[in-house]
Motif scaffolding. Structure first.
Motif, mmCIF file in Angstrom:
data_model
loop_
_atom_site.group_PDB
_atom_site.id
_atom_site.type_symbol
_atom_site.label_atom_id
_atom_site.label_comp_id
_atom_site.label_asym_id
_atom_site.label_seq_id
_atom_site.Cartn_x
_atom_site.Cartn_y
_atom_site.Cartn_z
ATOM 1 N N LEU A 84 0.908 -1.366 -0.101
ATOM 2 C CA LEU A 84 0.004 -0.027 -0.061
ATOM 3 C C LEU A 84 0.709 1.495 -0.099
ATOM 4 C CD1 LEU A 84 -2.742 1.131 0.185
ATOM 5 C CD2 LEU A 84 -2.523 1.106 2.676
ATOM 6 N N ARG A 85 2.063 1.405 0.831
ATOM 7 C CA ARG A 85 2.858 2.383 0.931
ATOM 8 C C ARG A 85 3.449 2.455 -0.614
ATOM 9 N NH1 ARG A 85 8.358 3.709 1.592
ATOM 10 N NH2 ARG A 85 8.399 5.390 2.847
ATOM 11 N N ALA A 86 4.073 1.625 -1.147
ATOM 12 C CA ALA A 86 4.524 1.583 -2.565
ATOM 13 C C ALA A 86 3.416 2.079 -3.663
ATOM 14 C CB ALA A 86 5.120 0.364 -2.952
ATOM 15 N N GLN A 87 2.323 1.695 -3.446
ATOM 16 C CA GLN A 87 1.230 2.160 -4.278
ATOM 17 C C GLN A 87 0.992 3.586 -4.131
ATOM 18 O OE1 GLN A 87 -2.935 1.364 -3.759
ATOM 19 N NE2 GLN A 87 -3.289 0.591 -5.612
ATOM 20 N N VAL A 88 0.902 4.106 -2.899
ATOM 21 C CA VAL A 88 0.499 5.619 -2.734
ATOM 22 C C VAL A 88 1.612 6.440 -3.116
ATOM 23 C CG1 VAL A 88 -0.005 7.383 -0.876
ATOM 24 C CG2 VAL A 88 -1.214 5.076 -0.707
ATOM 25 N N LEU A 89 2.767 6.092 -2.554
ATOM 26 C CA LEU A 89 3.979 6.904 -3.069
ATOM 27 C C LEU A 89 4.151 6.982 -4.571
ATOM 28 C CD1 LEU A 89 6.630 5.976 -0.406
ATOM 29 C CD2 LEU A 89 5.379 8.141 -0.455
ATOM 30 N N GLY A 90 3.729 5.805 -5.385
ATOM 31 C CA GLY A 90 4.132 5.788 -6.748
ATOM 32 C C GLY A 90 2.861 6.673 -7.463
ATOM 33 N N ILE A 91 1.627 6.672 -6.941
ATOM 34 C CA ILE A 91 0.614 7.415 -7.415
ATOM 35 C C ILE A 91 0.874 9.041 -7.104
ATOM 36 C CG2 ILE A 91 -1.704 8.263 -7.040
ATOM 37 C CD1 ILE A 91 -2.389 5.242 -6.519
ATOM 38 N N GLN A 92 1.583 9.348 -6.044
ATOM 39 C CA GLN A 92 2.193 10.413 -5.605
ATOM 40 C C GLN A 92 3.021 10.962 -7.102
ATOM 41 O OE1 GLN A 92 0.677 12.696 -3.968
ATOM 42 N NE2 GLN A 92 1.566 12.991 -1.980
ATOM 43 N N ALA A 93 4.107 10.273 -7.293
ATOM 44 C CA ALA A 93 4.880 10.502 -8.079
ATOM 45 C C ALA A 93 4.502 10.686 -9.657
ATOM 46 C CB ALA A 93 6.168 9.442 -8.162
ATOM 47 N N LEU A 94 3.490 9.736 -9.906
ATOM 48 C CA LEU A 94 2.623 10.131 -11.035
ATOM 49 C C LEU A 94 1.955 11.296 -11.354
ATOM 50 C CD1 LEU A 94 1.566 8.588 -13.758
ATOM 51 C CD2 LEU A 94 -0.392 7.725 -12.169
ATOM 52 N N MET A 95 1.386 11.660 -10.175
ATOM 53 C CA MET A 95 0.581 13.066 -10.305
ATOM 54 C C MET A 95 1.522 14.267 -10.318
ATOM 55 S SD MET A 95 -2.580 12.161 -10.502
ATOM 56 C CE MET A 95 -2.970 13.796 -10.612
ATOM 57 N N ASP A 96 2.763 13.900 -9.721
ATOM 58 C CA ASP A 96 3.916 15.173 -9.974
ATOM 59 C C ASP A 96 4.101 15.286 -11.575
ATOM 60 O OD1 ASP A 96 4.064 15.198 -7.191
ATOM 61 O OD2 ASP A 96 5.777 14.220 -6.925
ATOM 62 N N ARG A 97 4.059 14.337 -12.052
ATOM 63 C CA ARG A 97 4.245 14.400 -13.719
ATOM 64 C C ARG A 97 3.010 15.194 -14.297
ATOM 65 N NH1 ARG A 97 5.921 8.482 -14.207
ATOM 66 N NH2 ARG A 97 3.791 8.241 -15.012
ATOM 67 N N TYR A 98 2.036 15.496 -13.771
ATOM 68 C CA TYR A 98 0.811 16.086 -14.202
ATOM 69 C C TYR A 98 0.457 17.141 -13.399
ATOM 70 C CZ TYR A 98 0.681 11.928 -17.381
ATOM 71 O OH TYR A 98 1.289 11.002 -18.080
ATOM 72 N N PRO A 99 1.210 18.238 -13.098
ATOM 73 C CA PRO A 99 0.718 19.367 -12.279
ATOM 74 C C PRO A 99 -0.305 19.856 -12.992
ATOM 75 C CG PRO A 99 2.795 19.873 -13.504
ATOM 76 C CD PRO A 99 2.530 18.462 -13.954
ATOM 77 N N GLY A 100 -1.250 20.211 -12.149
ATOM 78 C CA GLY A 100 -2.511 21.035 -12.645
ATOM 79 C C GLY A 100 -3.787 19.917 -12.705
ATOM 80 N N LEU A 101 -3.361 18.640 -12.720
ATOM 81 C CA LEU A 101 -4.224 17.943 -12.998
ATOM 82 C C LEU A 101 -5.043 17.266 -11.626
ATOM 83 C CD1 LEU A 101 -3.315 16.244 -16.254
ATOM 84 C CD2 LEU A 101 -5.466 17.418 -15.700
ATOM 85 N N ASP A 102 -4.581 17.571 -10.596
ATOM 86 C CA ASP A 102 -5.262 17.122 -9.353
ATOM 87 C C ASP A 102 -6.448 17.068 -9.172
ATOM 88 O OD1 ASP A 102 -2.628 16.252 -8.273
ATOM 89 O OD2 ASP A 102 -2.212 18.340 -7.360
ATOM 90 N N ASP A 103 -7.064 18.301 -9.249
ATOM 91 C CA ASP A 103 -8.551 18.589 -9.300
ATOM 92 C C ASP A 103 -9.043 17.587 -10.080
ATOM 93 O OD1 ASP A 103 -8.155 20.552 -7.483
ATOM 94 O OD2 ASP A 103 -8.393 22.159 -8.507
#
Length: 189
Positions: free
Chosen positions: A84-103
């Motif tokens: 679970l930790r790896a999944q969450v950290l991986g999703i965080q890193a993924l979202m970092d590649r798409y700034p502005g798309l969090d919402d």
């Protein structure tokens, strides 16, 4: 020439539409319009509407594309907490590649097949580690709220190294506390 139809060399399909939308939205989601995607693809807006019903559907497709890039969880992860930790950290890193798309990701995730698949994987890993379905659901919800809160706190800016480190530490503290809480519950019963 003005008034002349735009001509695209490659055939237009949903994949090309999503790729163009992602390219535009990667910078600022507010720039993602049907007109902008049509211009990016060098097609008329009418041609675009043959593949996507409108901006809402386009955003949903973009979210599915982004979440489809999430690192897969190993079904036999062994330690569900680490998985679970790896999944969450991986999703965080993924979202970092798409700034502005969090919402957009937050808004579309409740109905997203890919987001639901990620949730099921996370909860299954926790259940393999001995948690009940309810416990796994509560753990996954707590971790999700931490993740969502951290994204909202960014207010659209990119994460700095301090943000990355603080999130990882916060996640570890939360997971440690949840483990402790659940182990106390088991020993009390």
């Amino acid at each position: 020439m003005a008034g002349r139809p735009k001509v695209r060399k490659e055939p237009l399909d949903e994949q090309a539409v999503v790729a163009a939308a992602l390219k535009i939205a990667r910078k600022r989601v507010s720039d993602l319009t049907m007109r902008a995607v049509a211009d990016e693809l060098q097609v008329s807006i009418g041609a675009l509407y043959k593949h996507v019903a409108g901006r809402d559907e386009l955003l949903a497709l973009v979210v599915e594309e982004i979440l489809g890039q999430a690192p897969p969880m190993a079904p036999d992860a062994g330690d569900g907490w680490l998985a679970l930790r790896a999944q969450v950290l991986g999703i965080q890193a993924l979202m970092d590649r798409y700034p502005g798309l969090d919402d957009a990701v937050m808004a579309h995730s409740p109905k997203s097949p890919k987001a639901n698949e990620l949730r099921r994987e996370g909860m299954a890993a926790l259940q393999q580690g001995g948690l009940t379905l309810d416990e796994a659901h509560n753990v996954y919800r707590a971790v999700t709220w931490l993740w969502l809160g951290s994204r909202v706190a960014l207010e659209g800016r990119s994460r700095r190294q301090a943000d990355i480190d603080t999130f990882a530490e916060s996640l570890d503290i939360l997971v440690s506390g949840l483990k402790h809480h659940l182990s106390r519950k088991v020993s009390a019963s």
